[in-house]
Write a protein that holds these residues in place. Sequence first.
Motif, PDB file in Angstrom:
ATOM      1  N   THR A  48      24.922  60.206  46.090  1.00  0.00           N
ATOM      2  CA  THR A  48      24.420  60.296  47.650  1.00  0.00           C
ATOM      3  C   THR A  48      24.231  58.756  48.268  1.00  0.00           C
ATOM      4  O   THR A  48      23.941  58.018  47.429  1.00  0.00           O
ATOM      5  N   GLY A  49      24.770  58.557  49.500  1.00  0.00           N
ATOM      6  CA  GLY A  49      24.725  57.025  49.743  1.00  0.00           C
ATOM      7  C   GLY A  49      23.213  56.504  49.797  1.00  0.00           C
ATOM      8  O   GLY A  49      22.954  55.363  49.507  1.00  0.00           O
ATOM      9  N   PRO A  50      22.221  57.150  50.245  1.00  0.00           N
ATOM     10  CA  PRO A  50      20.976  56.656  50.330  1.00  0.00           C
ATOM     11  C   PRO A  50      20.442  56.063  48.973  1.00  0.00           C
ATOM     12  O   PRO A  50      19.866  54.982  48.717  1.00  0.00           O
ATOM     13  N   LEU A  51      20.602  56.824  47.967  1.00  0.00           N
ATOM     14  CA  LEU A  51      19.957  56.608  46.541  1.00  0.00           C
ATOM     15  C   LEU A  51      21.058  55.486  45.963  1.00  0.00           C
ATOM     16  O   LEU A  51      20.578  54.629  45.270  1.00  0.00           O
ATOM     17  N   LEU A  52      22.225  55.721  46.273  1.00  0.00           N
ATOM     18  CA  LEU A  52      23.196  54.608  45.705  1.00  0.00           C
ATOM     19  C   LEU A  52      22.947  53.161  46.589  1.00  0.00           C
ATOM     20  O   LEU A  52      22.941  52.104  45.726  1.00  0.00           O
ATOM     21  N   ALA A  53      22.391  53.183  47.609  1.00  0.00           N
ATOM     22  CA  ALA A  53      22.052  51.959  48.402  1.00  0.00           C
ATOM     23  C   ALA A  53      20.935  51.304  47.824  1.00  0.00           C
ATOM     24  O   ALA A  53      20.867  50.219  47.470  1.00  0.00           O
ATOM     25  N   VAL A  54      19.801  52.132  47.134  1.00  0.00           N
ATOM     26  CA  VAL A  54      18.670  51.429  46.438  1.00  0.00           C
ATOM     27  C   VAL A  54      19.131  50.869  45.127  1.00  0.00           C
ATOM     28  O   VAL A  54      18.822  49.885  45.059  1.00  0.00           O
ATOM     29  N   ARG A  55      20.061  51.622  44.572  1.00  0.00           N
ATOM     30  CA  ARG A  55      20.668  50.971  43.417  1.00  0.00           C
ATOM     31  C   ARG A  55      21.455  49.857  43.563  1.00  0.00           C
ATOM     32  O   ARG A  55      21.386  48.856  42.635  1.00  0.00           O
ATOM     33  N   LEU A  56      22.264  49.723  44.329  1.00  0.00           N
ATOM     34  CA  LEU A  56      23.092  48.553  44.883  1.00  0.00           C
ATOM     35  C   LEU A  56      22.243  47.312  45.220  1.00  0.00           C
ATOM     36  O   LEU A  56      22.442  46.126  44.814  1.00  0.00           O
ATOM     37  N   GLN A  57      21.163  47.509  45.880  1.00  0.00           N
ATOM     38  CA  GLN A  57      20.031  46.441  46.394  1.00  0.00           C
ATOM     39  C   GLN A  57      19.460  45.997  45.245  1.00  0.00           C
ATOM     40  O   GLN A  57      18.946  44.941  45.100  1.00  0.00           O
ATOM     41  N   SER A  58      19.238  46.820  43.990  1.00  0.00           N
ATOM     42  CA  SER A  58      18.582  46.407  43.052  1.00  0.00           C
ATOM     43  C   SER A  58      19.577  45.486  42.019  1.00  0.00           C
ATOM     44  O   SER A  58      19.037  44.689  41.398  1.00  0.00           O
ATOM     45  N   VAL A  59      20.927  45.430  42.256  1.00  0.00           N
ATOM     46  CA  VAL A  59      21.958  44.519  41.684  1.00  0.00           C
ATOM     47  C   VAL A  59      21.827  43.396  42.021  1.00  0.00           C
ATOM     48  O   VAL A  59      21.745  42.145  41.600  1.00  0.00           O
TER      49      VAL A  59
END
Length: 95
Positions: free
Chosen positions: A62-73
Amino acid sequence: MLEPVKVLVVDDVVLVGRTVQRMLRGMSDTIDVVETGAEALERHRRIHYDVILLDINLTDATGPLLAVRLQSVWPTRIALMSADPELGGWDGEVL
């Protein structure tokens, strides 16, 4: 002189991803397109994108959860998007 902006488009519908890429042509030297959340994470680890245009409803994430993971990278600007006409005014939460 401004540095070129690196853009990543993440959409599981190939036509949508390529259309967005064509629309942005001329605005950036780097506009990459991937189809899955896994590809987006792998690519963002190698290339720190300035902007990520992210489908909110991928087949593998899902976009919102993936966004959090991308921000952590690597911290970046992320815009959630959808071509789903049924979605209307999405009111989901973004962490």
